[in-house]
Structure formats: C-alpha cells, structure tokens
Design a protein around this motif. Structure first.
Motif, short mmCIF file in Angstrom:
data_model
loop_
_atom_site.label_atom_id
_atom_site.label_comp_id
_atom_site.label_asym_id
_atom_site.label_seq_id
_atom_site.Cartn_x
_atom_site.Cartn_y
_atom_site.Cartn_z
N TRP A 283 -12.08 -39.61 25.14
CA TRP A 283 -10.69 -39.92 25.48
C TRP A 283 -9.84 -40.04 24.23
O TRP A 283 -10.31 -40.51 23.19
CB TRP A 283 -10.63 -41.24 26.26
N VAL A 284 -8.59 -39.63 24.32
CA VAL A 284 -7.65 -39.78 23.21
C VAL A 284 -6.26 -39.96 23.79
O VAL A 284 -5.95 -39.44 24.85
CB VAL A 284 -7.69 -38.57 22.25
N ASN A 285 -5.43 -40.71 23.11
CA ASN A 285 -4.07 -40.91 23.57
C ASN A 285 -3.19 -39.79 23.05
O ASN A 285 -2.85 -39.76 21.87
CB ASN A 285 -3.54 -42.27 23.10
N ASP A 286 -2.84 -38.86 23.94
CA ASP A 286 -2.01 -37.73 23.54
C ASP A 286 -0.65 -37.75 24.22
O ASP A 286 0.09 -36.77 24.18
CB ASP A 286 -2.73 -36.41 23.82
N GLY A 287 -0.31 -38.88 24.87
CA GLY A 287 0.98 -38.99 25.52
C GLY A 287 1.01 -38.51 26.95
O GLY A 287 2.03 -38.63 27.63
N ASN A 288 -0.12 -37.96 27.44
CA ASN A 288 -0.18 -37.44 28.81
C ASN A 288 -1.01 -38.37 29.69
O ASN A 288 -2.07 -38.86 29.26
CB ASN A 288 -0.81 -36.05 28.82
N TYR A 289 -0.53 -38.59 30.90
CA TYR A 289 -1.31 -39.39 31.84
C TYR A 289 -2.62 -38.66 32.14
O TYR A 289 -2.65 -37.46 32.36
CB TYR A 289 -0.54 -39.59 33.15
N GLY A 290 -3.72 -39.40 32.16
CA GLY A 290 -5.01 -38.80 32.44
C GLY A 290 -5.78 -38.42 31.21
O GLY A 290 -6.78 -37.71 31.30
N SER A 291 -5.34 -38.88 30.06
CA SER A 291 -6.04 -38.56 28.82
C SER A 291 -6.81 -39.75 28.26
O SER A 291 -7.57 -39.60 27.32
CB SER A 291 -5.04 -38.08 27.75
N GLY A 292 -6.58 -40.94 28.81
CA GLY A 292 -7.21 -42.14 28.28
C GLY A 292 -8.18 -42.78 29.26
O GLY A 292 -8.28 -42.39 30.42
N ASN A 293 -8.88 -43.79 28.75
CA ASN A 293 -9.86 -44.54 29.52
C ASN A 293 -9.18 -45.78 30.10
O ASN A 293 -8.66 -46.61 29.37
CB ASN A 293 -11.02 -44.95 28.62
N ASN A 294 -9.21 -45.92 31.43
CA ASN A 294 -8.50 -46.99 32.11
C ASN A 294 -9.37 -48.23 32.35
O ASN A 294 -8.90 -49.20 32.95
CB ASN A 294 -7.97 -46.49 33.46
N CYS A 295 -10.62 -48.21 31.91
CA CYS A 295 -11.55 -49.30 32.25
C CYS A 295 -11.11 -50.64 31.71
O CYS A 295 -11.34 -51.68 32.35
CB CYS A 295 -12.96 -48.97 31.76
N ASN A 296 -10.49 -50.67 30.54
CA ASN A 296 -10.10 -51.96 29.98
C ASN A 296 -9.10 -52.69 30.89
O ASN A 296 -9.07 -53.92 30.92
CB ASN A 296 -9.50 -51.79 28.59
N ASP A 396 -2.10 -45.96 25.18
CA ASP A 396 -1.01 -45.05 25.55
C ASP A 396 -0.01 -45.79 26.44
O ASP A 396 -0.08 -47.02 26.59
CB ASP A 396 -1.55 -43.78 26.21
N GLY A 397 0.93 -45.07 27.02
CA GLY A 397 1.97 -45.68 27.82
C GLY A 397 1.49 -46.35 29.08
O GLY A 397 2.25 -47.09 29.72
N TRP A 398 0.23 -46.09 29.46
CA TRP A 398 -0.35 -46.70 30.65
C TRP A 398 -1.42 -47.74 30.26
O TRP A 398 -2.20 -48.15 31.11
CB TRP A 398 -0.96 -45.62 31.53
#
Length: 533
Positions: A283-296, A396-398
């Motif tokens: 996972w990497v934060n590239d500014g797009n939804y669906g690019s990061g890990n939401n587990c935290n 990221d933004g989410w």
C-alpha cells in the motif's frame, strides 16, 4: 456473470489492464504509465516498463477485497471477530445474501485480479519490445500466474464452483457461461502456481526490506503447498513446504534466526516486507481512494476520550467473545493481537481529549470505555496508531496507511509443513513436523511439545493467524459436523449479551451476487467439467 468486467475488454482497450499501476509500500508501485493514452505497442519497450505491468496487482485490485469483505467473511464469519455494523455483520449470524454490497465488492475485486492477469498472460510476450530482457518478461508473467492462482484460490474456497476464464477476450460476447467443478478450479490453481515457479526469480529475503516486496519462486512454492493442503495432497504439500524451508529464503521474526525481532514487529510499518513475508499487499498513499490500508481505522479503539486512528470514527471490527480467552497469559501473541483493558502500548501515538491532543503511548481503558462494538477489548494486529512519522508512514485523505497486509507469511508455511507430515493421521511425533510446529510456539514464548494432533495444529493456526483471514478457511477444511459444532458453540454476541448461531451446510459457501446471476443464470446451474488445453 463477468460481463460487467469483460465488456470493457476491447482489443484496442487492453491497455487499461496493463497500465493499472497501483499503490504499494514505495514509489516503485506508484509509478505507472498514463492510463488514458498508453498502448501496448508503444509503452512496453524497456525492462522497467515491463516490470511495472504487475504493479496494480500488488494492491489496488485487492483493495475492495481487503477493505471490509475479507474480514467481514473470514474473521466475523469464523467467530474470531465481532461487529454489529450493518454493512459487515451478516456473517455473524450466517445471514449473508447475494445483494450484500461487501460481498459484491469482494467478488468483483477477485475477478479484477483475474482479468489483469489474463491480459498479461495472453498478450505480453507477443507485444513486448524485443529489446526487453527475456528474464524480465518471464518474471512478470510469473507474477501474473501467481496472482491469478491466488485470486482463484480465494474464489474456490469462498464460492465453490466458479467459471474458469483463462482468456477474458473469449467471453466478451458470451454473457452466459457455466461454473466449473471445484476440482477443476484446483487444477488451474496448481497449474498456475507451477507456471509461476518456473518463471519467477529466486530470492533470499534479507534485512534490506526494499528488495523483498515482490513475490518469488519461493512465494509460489509456499502458496502451492497451501493449495495442496486443501486438495489433501499431503505429499505435494510436504514437498513444496520442505523446498521452501530448506531454501532459507524466509525466516521467523523473533525466531532463532532473527532473535532481535519479535512477533509484534511483524505488524509495524518499519517492518513492511520483512524476512517472514511470503506475499503481502503493498500500500502507498498516492492521493487516490483505494490505495491505502484501512485496517488502522477499521480496528482499534474509537471513543470521544481516546482513538487510535486519525479519523472521528473507527473500531468497526472487534475481537469476539470467543477469542478473548484464546491465548495463554504467557503467550507473547496475546498482547500483539488483542488489546485488553490495562494493557500498555508505549510506542503507539493516539489522540485524546476528543481528538484534540496527541499522546505518545497509552493504557487501554476499561472494557466499558473501549467503545467500538461493545466487545470490551480491541484488535491490536494492524492497528499502529495515528500518524507518527517513520513509525507509521503518512496517511492519505481517508486516514488510510501504508503498512502491508499479509496474504501469507512463513509461520503459516511452517504449520502447513507440520500438517502435511501428519497427513490426516491421528498424531505424529515426527521430528521434522515438531521442529516446524515448535518453531512457531517457541517464538510465542511457549514450550515445545513432543507430539501433535490435527486439533493441535488447527488451534495453533488460529492463535498465530488470528485476524489475518485464515480461520474461516481452516473451518471449511474440517469435517462439516466438527466445524458446525465449533461455530455453534461460539459466543457471537458482545460483552453484555451472549448470542449463538449455528451454520448449516450451505453456509460454508457464499451466494453468488444477485446481479450476476440475473445476467448469467448458469451460475446457479450444476458445474461442468473444464477442458484444459
């Protein structure tokens, strides 16, 4: 069924598949060709461009599978997690249906992986520039075979009979086609992992974690060993597992080879792609939804007084009442898997005072004050706290983060090896099986045992891999009556109200999405044999 995916698979539009450069734990996976103008013939002219072709399949195509669906089915369904959130709680009572939005998302995500892989498998070699190193081309194809096999491995264990599609273009104008038999799907999985083994690079996982991100020949052997276990091909599982073990490619963090690390280190951001990781989502934060890990955000503690996430909500999933007493107090995995009242985590940064103040370290509050789902405890695995520089990476933004998600790690392979040696027998004292089994226990601070049974292995797997999405599938491998008895005895309620639900035989496979059945009624017809070329 897959018409919604396949109709976009025009001959002139194949590039959309090849250019899915998706998120990961580094810039490498964020690099991608522009999706609105690239063509196969004009882009894949260098080694680096070919290597980037699989970037998307290391995270983004898995996002909707991993975001909620994976945990809602495998962990809530198995009785490891508790939730009362309406979007993810259907499997707690075995009431999921074909219109469930998260079920649809998980289904689509797996087929997206297959679609991406098919494009590479069928078209890369004929369209790549001749100047590209053939080894690079073959390794890229190996990654595609690996991903297709892994997606099908989840599909067959979750839904049972599913259509086998080796070339997506064959079905562009064929909206109705049957499912294939479970044994045929496993044949494809075996074939694909063997193709991956033949093509992927050999690797040795080192403490230079940046080099460990992509799958290897050893990764494919490990996943094939796991698939063989489900096929009850114990000899094959044992052979593959021993080849991986003897290669020395992977090591247990905190085991005898890496005593400076711990089990808890597995789930920290600085240890992404460590020596134990066989295959993990990047996972990497590239500014797009669906690019990061939401587990935290999905896990952890979320109250007005204390939150472990950078969001104003969280704690969608919590430990079930059934796992609260799973661990021996001396088991080092307990503290790193479940947050109990009174536990302390000095290196996690959190928000307090209604999210107004950052605080380094915290003590878990009382059961009534943990919040979330009323479980009285919270999930620690994959919960790394609010943004904290190099310790967590950016958000990221989410509020999604960059800590990798394991699909398979070396401890799993060691337990597979022990089970393969047991080979369905009553018990074993085989030295090799015990060495593998005890390595996992010893890392957890537990004493070695001198013999093991199938029940011992399943229990150790549950402890080791809790909240990592394996227990549902382990229950599915048990004799049905045994699995039903286990789940029927689980307290699936919260800390105030005990609730018990008993699954039926049909609950061990998910329903096909309603919209897909409407478009392809053959989905619910008896499966047919698949003719392999």
């Amino acid at each position: 069924m897959k018409r919604r995916f396949l109709n976009g698979y025009k001959i002139l539009g194949l590039i959309a598949v090849f250019s899915l450069g998706v998120a990961s734990c580094s810039e490498e996976f964020a690099n991608r060709p522009p999706e609105d103008q690239i063509t196969l013939d004009s882009y894949y002219k260098t080694d680096a461009q070919v290597e980037s072709a699989t970037n998307g399949m290391y995270a983004r195509t898995w996002f909707q599978f991993n975001n909620k669906f994976f945990y809602a089915v495998s962990e809530v369904g198995s009785g490891n997690m508790y939730t009362n959130s309406s979007d993810v709680n259907a499997m707690r009572t075995f009431a999921i249906n074909g219109s469930d939005p998260e079920l649809v998302q998980g289904w689509r995500s797996l087929w997206s992986n297959i679609q991406q892989a098919n494009a590479l498998i069928n078209f890369l070699e004929e369209r790549v520039d001749p100047s590209v190193n053939p080894a690079v081309v073959q390794n890229t194809l190996g990654e595609a075979y690996f991903m297709r096999a892994t997606a099908y491995f989840y599909l067959v264990r979750l839904w049972g009979p599913v259509p086998i599609i080796e070339n997506s273009l064959d079905y562009v104008n064929q909206p109705e086609f049957p499912t294939n038999r479970i044994e045929d799907v496993y044949t494809l999985i075996e074939k694909d992992y063997k193709e991956a083994i033949d093509r992927l690079y050999d690797k040795t996982r080192t403490n230079a974690y940046v080099t460990n991100k992509r799958v290897s020949k050893g990764s494919a052997k490990a996943m094939l060993a796991k698939a063989y276990l489900y096929m009850k091909n114990y000899a094959g599982a044992k052979q593959m597992a021993e080849e991986v073990i003897n290669s020395g490619e992977f090591k247990l963090l905190g085991g005898t080879s890496l005593p400076g690390k711990t089990f808890g280190d597995l789930f920290t951001y600085p240890n992404n792609n460590n020596e134990e990781s066989i295959f993990s989502l990047q996972w990497v934060n590239d500014g797009n939804y669906g690019s990061g890990n939401n587990c935290n955000t999905q896990f952890g503690i979320s109250t007005s007084a204390l939150t472990t996430s950078n969001t104003s909500y969280g704690g969608v999933f919590a430990p079930s009442q059934d796992v609260i007493n799973l661990y021996d107090p001396l088991d080092k995995r307990r503290h790193e898997t479940i947050m109990f009242p009174g536990d302390t985590y000095p290196t996690m940064k959190v928000l307090v005072n209604g999210g107004k103040t950052e605080q380094m370290g915290f003590t878990v509050p009382s059961a009534e004050d943990i919040g979330g789902q009323g479980s009285g405890v919270a999930i620690k695995k994959y919960c790394i706290g609010i943004e904290n520089g190099d310790q967590t990476g950016s958000i990221d933004g989410w509020a999604m983060m960059q800590n990798c998600t394991y699909i398979m790690r070396y401890a799993d392979l060691l337990l597979i090896h022990a089970e393969a040696v047991l080979a369905g027998g009553g018990s074993t004292s085989d030295a090799a099986a015990l060495e593998s089994f005890n390595a996992v226990r010893n890392r957890a601070g537990l004493e070695s045992v001198t013999s093991i049974t199938q029940d011992d292995i399943f229990l150790e797997r549950r402890k080791e891999l809790c909240f990592e999405g394996d227990y549902w599938f382990d229950l599915g491998r048990m004799p049905r009556a045994q699995a039903i008895a286990i789940m029927g005895a689980q307290n699936r309620g919260n800390m105030w109200t005990a609730e018990f639900y008993t699954p039926s035989e049909s609950d061990f496979y998910l329903p096909y999405p309603d919209n897909d059945v409407a478009k392809n009624p053959l989905l619910i017809e008896p499966p047919v044999p698949y003719e392999f070329n």
